[in-house]
Design a protein around this motif. Structure first.
Motif, PDB file in Angstrom:
ATOM      1  N   ILE A  85      72.590-119.977 -29.961  1.00 23.61           N
ATOM      2  CA  ILE A  85      73.028-119.076 -30.764  1.00 23.61           C
ATOM      3  C   ILE A  85      74.593-118.584 -30.607  1.00 23.61           C
ATOM      4  O   ILE A  85      75.320-118.536 -31.130  1.00 23.61           O
ATOM      5  CB  ILE A  85      72.023-117.847 -30.812  1.00 23.61           C
ATOM      6  N   HIS A  86      74.747-118.274 -29.182  1.00 23.04           N
ATOM      7  CA  HIS A  86      75.996-117.847 -28.730  1.00 23.04           C
ATOM      8  C   HIS A  86      77.039-118.738 -28.994  1.00 23.04           C
ATOM      9  O   HIS A  86      78.110-118.422 -29.569  1.00 23.04           O
ATOM     10  CB  HIS A  86      75.932-117.444 -27.276  1.00 23.04           C
ATOM     11  N   SER A  87      76.905-120.225 -28.715  1.00 19.25           N
ATOM     12  CA  SER A  87      77.954-121.188 -29.109  1.00 19.25           C
ATOM     13  C   SER A  87      78.228-121.131 -30.414  1.00 19.25           C
ATOM     14  O   SER A  87      79.327-121.207 -30.875  1.00 19.25           O
ATOM     15  CB  SER A  87      77.399-122.406 -28.492  1.00 19.25           C
ATOM     16  N   ARG A  88      77.160-120.919 -31.345  1.00 20.62           N
ATOM     17  CA  ARG A  88      77.151-121.211 -32.860  1.00 20.62           C
ATOM     18  C   ARG A  88      78.294-119.842 -33.364  1.00 20.62           C
ATOM     19  O   ARG A  88      78.907-119.900 -34.075  1.00 20.62           O
ATOM     20  CB  ARG A  88      75.991-121.262 -33.397  1.00 20.62           C
ATOM     21  N   LEU A  89      77.577-118.910 -32.727  1.00 15.69           N
ATOM     22  CA  LEU A  89      78.364-117.582 -33.274  1.00 15.69           C
ATOM     23  C   LEU A  89      79.784-117.648 -32.814  1.00 15.69           C
ATOM     24  O   LEU A  89      80.647-117.256 -33.521  1.00 15.69           O
ATOM     25  CB  LEU A  89      78.029-116.341 -32.591  1.00 15.69           C
TER      26      LEU A  89
ATOM     27  N   SER B 160      77.921-103.373 -37.397  1.00 13.47           N
ATOM     28  CA  SER B 160      77.013-101.951 -37.224  1.00 13.47           C
ATOM     29  C   SER B 160      76.321-102.079 -35.998  1.00 13.47           C
ATOM     30  O   SER B 160      75.610-100.888 -35.696  1.00 13.47           O
ATOM     31  CB  SER B 160      75.987-102.082 -38.433  1.00 13.47           C
ATOM     32  N   GLY B 161      76.682-102.872 -35.069  1.00 15.46           N
ATOM     33  CA  GLY B 161      76.021-102.757 -33.781  1.00 15.46           C
ATOM     34  C   GLY B 161      74.867-103.650 -33.509  1.00 15.46           C
ATOM     35  O   GLY B 161      74.156-103.521 -32.703  1.00 15.46           O
ATOM     36  N   GLN B 162      74.353-104.311 -34.782  1.00 18.34           N
ATOM     37  CA  GLN B 162      72.923-105.037 -34.586  1.00 18.34           C
ATOM     38  C   GLN B 162      73.306-106.422 -33.997  1.00 18.34           C
ATOM     39  O   GLN B 162      74.344-106.694 -33.910  1.00 18.34           O
ATOM     40  CB  GLN B 162      72.528-105.346 -35.944  1.00 18.34           C
ATOM     41  N   LYS B 163      72.292-107.084 -33.351  1.00 22.51           N
ATOM     42  CA  LYS B 163      72.370-108.211 -32.804  1.00 22.51           C
ATOM     43  C   LYS B 163      72.671-109.345 -33.931  1.00 22.51           C
ATOM     44  O   LYS B 163      72.094-109.302 -34.852  1.00 22.51           O
ATOM     45  CB  LYS B 163      71.186-108.507 -32.002  1.00 22.51           C
ATOM     46  N   ALA B 164      73.738-110.101 -33.584  1.00 17.27           N
ATOM     47  CA  ALA B 164      74.090-111.016 -34.752  1.00 17.27           C
ATOM     48  C   ALA B 164      73.097-112.206 -34.539  1.00 17.27           C
ATOM     49  O   ALA B 164      72.643-112.660 -33.475  1.00 17.27           O
ATOM     50  CB  ALA B 164      75.680-111.390 -34.333  1.00 17.27           C
ATOM     51  N   THR B 165      72.866-112.767 -35.759  1.00 16.51           N
ATOM     52  CA  THR B 165      71.917-113.897 -35.788  1.00 16.51           C
ATOM     53  C   THR B 165      72.336-115.130 -36.657  1.00 16.51           C
ATOM     54  O   THR B 165      73.214-114.905 -37.340  1.00 16.51           O
ATOM     55  CB  THR B 165      70.307-113.648 -36.425  1.00 16.51           C
ATOM     56  N   LEU B 166      71.706-116.182 -36.627  1.00 14.82           N
ATOM     57  CA  LEU B 166      72.031-117.088 -37.436  1.00 14.82           C
ATOM     58  C   LEU B 166      71.003-117.194 -38.489  1.00 14.82           C
ATOM     59  O   LEU B 166      69.921-116.861 -38.489  1.00 14.82           O
ATOM     60  CB  LEU B 166      72.059-118.564 -36.445  1.00 14.82           C
TER      61      LEU B 166
ATOM     62  N   GLU C 265      70.888-122.961 -39.769  1.00 12.73           N
ATOM     63  CA  GLU C 265      71.055-123.114 -38.665  1.00 12.73           C
ATOM     64  C   GLU C 265      70.146-123.291 -37.424  1.00 12.73           C
ATOM     65  O   GLU C 265      70.166-124.013 -36.395  1.00 12.73           O
ATOM     66  CB  GLU C 265      72.255-122.184 -38.211  1.00 12.73           C
ATOM     67  N   MET C 266      69.147-122.473 -37.462  1.00 10.17           N
ATOM     68  CA  MET C 266      68.124-122.499 -36.399  1.00 10.17           C
ATOM     69  C   MET C 266      67.336-123.786 -36.489  1.00 10.17           C
ATOM     70  O   MET C 266      66.715-124.235 -35.465  1.00 10.17           O
ATOM     71  CB  MET C 266      67.195-121.085 -36.629  1.00 10.17           C
ATOM     72  N   ALA C 267      66.846-124.101 -37.748  1.00 13.70           N
ATOM     73  CA  ALA C 267      66.286-125.428 -37.931  1.00 13.70           C
ATOM     74  C   ALA C 267      66.914-126.555 -37.044  1.00 13.70           C
ATOM     75  O   ALA C 267      66.439-127.523 -36.523  1.00 13.70           O
ATOM     76  CB  ALA C 267      66.276-125.612 -39.274  1.00 13.70           C
TER      77      ALA C 267
ATOM     78  N   LYS D   5      64.828-128.644 -34.149  1.00 13.01           N
ATOM     79  CA  LYS D   5      64.822-130.108 -34.431  1.00 13.01           C
ATOM     80  C   LYS D   5      65.277-130.935 -32.943  1.00 13.01           C
ATOM     81  O   LYS D   5      64.666-131.650 -32.540  1.00 13.01           O
ATOM     82  CB  LYS D   5      65.716-130.667 -35.602  1.00 13.01           C
ATOM     83  N   GLU D   6      66.375-130.340 -32.525  1.00 10.53           N
ATOM     84  CA  GLU D   6      67.047-130.801 -31.497  1.00 10.53           C
ATOM     85  C   GLU D   6      66.267-130.389 -30.119  1.00 10.53           C
ATOM     86  O   GLU D   6      65.764-131.563 -29.252  1.00 10.53           O
ATOM     87  CB  GLU D   6      68.368-130.174 -30.991  1.00 10.53           C
TER      88      GLU D   6
END
Length: 85
Positions: free
Chosen positions: A6-10, A21-27, A31-33, A37-38
């Motif tokens: 997640i950190h590398s993609r962001l 807004s201070g919320q945790k960023a997500t994918l 992208e999570m698929a 898969k990997e």
């Protein structure tokens, strides 16, 4: 591994770990698929061994549960012996 992915993609998108807004960023799910898969491909052998052991344990438990059930039925059906006093 998930957090690193997640950190590398962001970071590749030029985004931080938090939104404005201070919320945790997500994918998104697509992208999570890619991550899952990997991850599953990389850990295929480990998952295969885990599943095999899980099936063995559950088969053994089921086998012994069956033996106990059959023994209980057998004991109920078997004629009682009279004890002499």
């Amino acid at each position: 591994e998930k957090e690193e992915f997640i950190h590398s993609r962001l970071k590749a998108k030029g985004l931080g770990l938090r939104t404005e807004s201070g919320q945790k960023a997500t994918l998104n799910a697509e992208e999570m698929a890619d991550f899952y898969k990997e991850f599953l491909s990389k850990n295929f052998q480990k998952h295969m061994h885990y599943n095999r052991d899980w099936y063995k344990r559950n088969f053994a438990i089921t086998f012994f549960m069956g033996r106990v059930a059959l023994e209980r039925v057998w004991n109920k059906l078997r004629p009682k012996r009279k004890t002499s006093s």
